[in-house]
Design a protein around this motif. Structure first.
Motif, PDB file in Angstrom:
ATOM      1  N   TYR A 190      22.261   0.433  96.478  1.00  0.00           N
ATOM      2  CA  TYR A 190      22.619  -0.972  96.309  1.00  0.00           C
ATOM      3  C   TYR A 190      23.515  -1.181  95.089  1.00  0.00           C
ATOM      4  O   TYR A 190      23.394  -0.484  94.079  1.00  0.00           O
ATOM      5  CB  TYR A 190      21.362  -1.836  96.178  1.00  0.00           C
ATOM      6  N   ASP A 191      24.396  -2.159  95.207  1.00  0.00           N
ATOM      7  CA  ASP A 191      25.266  -2.511  94.089  1.00  0.00           C
ATOM      8  C   ASP A 191      24.596  -3.498  93.153  1.00  0.00           C
ATOM      9  O   ASP A 191      24.979  -3.597  91.986  1.00  0.00           O
ATOM     10  CB  ASP A 191      26.574  -3.092  94.626  1.00  0.00           C
ATOM     11  N   ALA A 192      23.594  -4.228  93.648  1.00  0.00           N
ATOM     12  CA  ALA A 192      22.836  -5.155  92.799  1.00  0.00           C
ATOM     13  C   ALA A 192      21.565  -5.577  93.515  1.00  0.00           C
ATOM     14  O   ALA A 192      21.486  -5.528  94.746  1.00  0.00           O
ATOM     15  CB  ALA A 192      23.663  -6.386  92.438  1.00  0.00           C
ATOM     16  N   LEU A 193      20.567  -5.992  92.721  1.00  0.00           N
ATOM     17  CA  LEU A 193      19.313  -6.532  93.249  1.00  0.00           C
ATOM     18  C   LEU A 193      19.156  -7.973  92.788  1.00  0.00           C
ATOM     19  O   LEU A 193      19.401  -8.285  91.615  1.00  0.00           O
ATOM     20  CB  LEU A 193      18.107  -5.734  92.746  1.00  0.00           C
ATOM     21  N   VAL A 194      18.755  -8.844  93.694  1.00  0.00           N
ATOM     22  CA  VAL A 194      18.304 -10.191  93.353  1.00  0.00           C
ATOM     23  C   VAL A 194      16.794 -10.138  93.509  1.00  0.00           C
ATOM     24  O   VAL A 194      16.273 -10.052  94.621  1.00  0.00           O
ATOM     25  CB  VAL A 194      18.924 -11.254  94.271  1.00  0.00           C
ATOM     26  N   LEU A 195      16.065 -10.157  92.395  1.00  0.00           N
ATOM     27  CA  LEU A 195      14.661  -9.767  92.379  1.00  0.00           C
ATOM     28  C   LEU A 195      13.758 -10.877  91.841  1.00  0.00           C
ATOM     29  O   LEU A 195      13.862 -11.260  90.669  1.00  0.00           O
ATOM     30  CB  LEU A 195      14.512  -8.502  91.519  1.00  0.00           C
ATOM     31  N   ASP A 196      12.877 -11.373  92.705  1.00  0.00           N
ATOM     32  CA  ASP A 196      11.867 -12.335  92.274  1.00  0.00           C
ATOM     33  C   ASP A 196      10.848 -11.619  91.387  1.00  0.00           C
ATOM     34  O   ASP A 196      10.554 -10.434  91.602  1.00  0.00           O
ATOM     35  CB  ASP A 196      11.182 -12.931  93.505  1.00  0.00           C
ATOM     36  N   ILE A 197      10.312 -12.321  90.392  1.00  0.00           N
ATOM     37  CA  ILE A 197       9.299 -11.714  89.529  1.00  0.00           C
ATOM     38  C   ILE A 197       7.904 -11.864  90.109  1.00  0.00           C
ATOM     39  O   ILE A 197       7.128 -10.915  90.151  1.00  0.00           O
ATOM     40  CB  ILE A 197       9.367 -12.325  88.115  1.00  0.00           C
ATOM     41  N   MET A 198       7.578 -13.050  90.595  1.00  0.00           N
ATOM     42  CA  MET A 198       6.233 -13.308  91.108  1.00  0.00           C
ATOM     43  C   MET A 198       6.112 -12.811  92.544  1.00  0.00           C
ATOM     44  O   MET A 198       6.250 -13.571  93.503  1.00  0.00           O
ATOM     45  CB  MET A 198       5.920 -14.791  91.029  1.00  0.00           C
ATOM     46  N   LEU A 199       5.844 -11.512  92.689  1.00  0.00           N
ATOM     47  CA  LEU A 199       5.695 -10.889  94.002  1.00  0.00           C
ATOM     48  C   LEU A 199       4.252 -10.454  94.204  1.00  0.00           C
ATOM     49  O   LEU A 199       3.553 -10.126  93.237  1.00  0.00           O
ATOM     50  CB  LEU A 199       6.610  -9.668  94.120  1.00  0.00           C
ATOM     51  N   PRO A 200       3.799 -10.402  95.441  1.00  0.00           N
ATOM     52  CA  PRO A 200       2.437  -9.901  95.696  1.00  0.00           C
ATOM     53  C   PRO A 200       2.350  -8.414  95.396  1.00  0.00           C
ATOM     54  O   PRO A 200       3.281  -7.659  95.660  1.00  0.00           O
ATOM     55  CB  PRO A 200       2.241 -10.189  97.193  1.00  0.00           C
TER      56      PRO A 200
END
Length: 223
Positions: free
Chosen positions: A44-54
């Protein structure tokens, strides 16, 4: 360019994927474990990553990736707006931080910014390697001033090699990036397309720059 969107809120995840799909190839995941597995493929060239994940949260995903020396740029996307959380995310190796709710234009702009910083793309949206120039908007390849015809997969493979010049790419990494996990073909197709690229570039003396790393994969380099 290929992105990974990680968000456990289904409607929001679909909205983000739809927003970005016009300009990028976008994969998605809804939990940290799946995100880590996909990101460890280093495609991947970039990640869009949520912090509050299960389960495994975005901080743990980021920490694990950085410990494995995977430096894919990461934008944290979260409802948390406390200064301590922002600082923690950036200290762990994140590149930017957006607080929900957000404007679509802000996400697009921040994503474009970190991609410009992390890729060899020039301001006119081209990738360059010596005399080879790829126009990312027109999907056009120019070699020493001459426009060459490339199939979609040939173009994608050359672009990926240029984006990762002087780095070894395994056959599996190339296969996953260009053909995808669910492709009906096999990893052997990589060798076929490498041969095609070398043949196209031979006239210009660049075929030797596509180096075979025995037992591992390939690398674009003149070293």
């Amino acid at each position: 360019m290929r992105l990974l969107v990680v968000e456990d809120n289904g409607p929001l995840r679909k909205e983000i994927v739809k927003l970005l799909a016009d300009d990028y190839d976008v994969d998605s995941a809804e939990n940290g474990e799946d995100a880590l597995y996909l990101a460890e493929q280093n495609i991947y060239d970039a990640l869009v990553l949520d912090i509050m994940l299960p389960g495994m949260d975005g901080f743990k995903v980021t920490q694990s990736l950085r410990e494995k020396n995977i430096d894919t740029p990461i934008i944290f996307l979260t409802a948390r707006d406390a200064l301590d959380d922002r600082v923690k995310g950036l200290n762990l190796g994140g590149d930017d931080y957006i607080v929900k709710p957000f404007q679509n234009q802000e996400l697009q702009a921040r994503l474009s910014a970190i991609l410009r910083r992390s890729s060899p793309m020039t301001l006119n949206h081209t990738f360059c390697y010596k005399g080879i120039e790829i126009d990312d908007k027109r999907k056009q390849v120019t070699v020493d001033g001459e426009i060459l015809p490339f199939t979609t997969k040939q173009y994608d493979l050359l672009e990926y090699l240029i984006q990762n010049a002087d780095q070894i790419l395994t056959r599996d990494q190339i296969f996953d990036r260009i053909w995808g996990f669910d492709s009906d073909t096999t990893v052997g197709i990589v060798e076929v397309y490498i041969h095609q690229l070398r043949k196209k570039l031979k006239k210009y003396g660049y075929e030797a720059d596509i180096q075979t790393v025995r037992g591992i994969g390939y690398m674009l380099s003149d070293k």
